[in-house]
Enzyme design. Structure first.
Site, PDB file in Angstrom:
ATOM      1  CB  CYS A   1       0.593   1.448 -15.728  1.00 36.18           C
ATOM      2  SG  CYS A   1      -0.693   1.635 -16.771  1.00 36.18           S
TER       3      CYS A   1
ATOM      4  CG  ASN B   1      -5.574  -0.290 -18.154  1.00 39.27           C
ATOM      5  OD1 ASN B   1      -6.695  -0.893 -18.270  1.00 39.27           O
ATOM      6  ND2 ASN B   1      -4.570  -0.610 -18.875  1.00 39.27           N
TER       7      ASN B   1
ATOM      8  CB  CYS C   1       0.096   6.495 -19.904  1.00 39.68           C
ATOM      9  SG  CYS C   1      -1.019   7.994 -20.091  1.00 39.68           S
ATOM     10  NE  ARG C   2       3.092   4.372 -16.219  1.00 40.45           N
ATOM     11  CZ  ARG C   2       3.075   4.394 -14.971  1.00 40.45           C
ATOM     12  NH1 ARG C   2       4.332   4.274 -14.398  1.00 40.45           N
ATOM     13  NH2 ARG C   2       2.193   4.761 -13.997  1.00 40.45           N
ATOM     14  CB  SER C   3      -0.558  -1.008 -18.183  1.00 42.46           C
ATOM     15  OG  SER C   3      -1.716  -0.719 -18.145  1.00 42.46           O
TER      16      SER C   3
ATOM     17  CG  ASP D   1       2.617   8.304 -14.436  1.00 45.72           C
ATOM     18  OD1 ASP D   1       2.308   8.538 -15.758  1.00 45.72           O
ATOM     19  OD2 ASP D   1       1.832   8.471 -13.660  1.00 45.72           O
TER      20      ASP D   1
HETATM   21  P1  4NP Z   1      -0.621   5.308 -16.540  1.00 44.83           P
HETATM   22  O1  4NP Z   1      -0.517   6.751 -16.214  1.00 44.83           O
HETATM   23  O2  4NP Z   1      -0.410   4.862 -14.937  1.00 44.83           O
HETATM   24  O3  4NP Z   1       0.858   5.034 -17.384  1.00 44.83           O
HETATM   25  O4  4NP Z   1      -1.966   5.038 -17.281  1.00 44.83           O
HETATM   26  C1  4NP Z   1      -1.444   7.732 -15.515  1.00 44.83           C
HETATM   27  C2  4NP Z   1      -2.717   8.044 -16.033  1.00 44.83           C
HETATM   28  C3  4NP Z   1      -3.517   8.600 -15.293  1.00 44.83           C
HETATM   29  C4  4NP Z   1      -2.946   8.864 -13.697  1.00 44.83           C
HETATM   30  C5  4NP Z   1      -1.705   8.665 -13.677  1.00 44.83           C
HETATM   31  C6  4NP Z   1      -0.963   8.079 -14.478  1.00 44.83           C
HETATM   32  N1  4NP Z   1      -4.114   9.637 -13.267  1.00 44.83           N
HETATM   33  O5  4NP Z   1      -3.564  10.002 -11.851  1.00 44.83           O
HETATM   34  O6  4NP Z   1      -5.015   9.909 -13.417  1.00 44.83           O
END
Ligand code: 4NP
Length: 155
Positions: free
Chosen positions: A8, A11, A13-15, A125
């Site tokens: 993702c 790294n 939240c989703r992955s 997201d």
């Molecule tokens: P993820 O979510 O891609 O599912 O881990 C996010 C976590 C952090 C950010 C964006 C998406 N960020 O911009 O910091």
């Protein structure tokens, strides 16, 4: 031996949610010695951090422990280590396709391609949204993980 890398953006939240849930399903199926699982982000902002507290709490409520996981960034060497590299959204997928070596023989795809009845193509997201976003992620990830495991077990 199969190897799966969930990707993702951050790294956190989703992955990691996919990593923890798919790993648990693999272990429950007795396939931990046959399927390696990892996750990473295309971005570097959260390298070394544990998953987002909201993701950890939502997963724990469904019986999945994300606390041992730590964020890392995708690296070109991952194309040598993993034969299924699965992106949470099209932006992540584009990032991977741009780095993909011409001779890479594995699969680079959207994770929800493995969902048996995908209501959407991308895992949304949840980072800037409310708690409900994390429940949506879990619903999508649990179903797609089951589909992925079936696909890997198919002869
Ligand atoms: P993820 O979510 O891609 O599912 O881990 C996010 C976590 C952090 C950010 C964006 C998406 N960020 O911009 O910091």
């Amino acid at each position: 031996m199969a190897s799966v890398l969930f990707v993702c953006l951050g790294n956190i939240c989703r992955s990691p949610t996919a990593h923890g849930i798919f790993q648990a399903q693999v272990e429950a199926a007795g396939l931990a010695e046959h399927i390696a699982v990892d996750s990473c982000g295309t971005g570097a902002w959260h390298v070394g951090e544990p998953p987002d507290a909201r993701a950890t709490a939502a997963a724990r409520a469904r019986g999945f422990d994300l606390t041992p996981l730590r964020a890392r960034q995708f690296a070109a060497a991952d194309f040598e280590r993993f034969d299924h590299i699965l992106a949470m959204d099209r932006s992540n997928l584009s990032h991977l396709e741009a780095l993909r070596p011409a001779d890479y023989a594995g699969t680079v795809a959207l994770f929800l391609d493995f969902h048996p009845a995908p209501p959407v193509r991308e895992v949304p997201d949840p980072y800037y949204g409310g708690e409900g976003g994390f429940e949506d992620v879990l619903d999508l990830v649990e179903a797609a993980s089951r589909g992925l495991l079936e696909a890997l077990r198919a002869p």
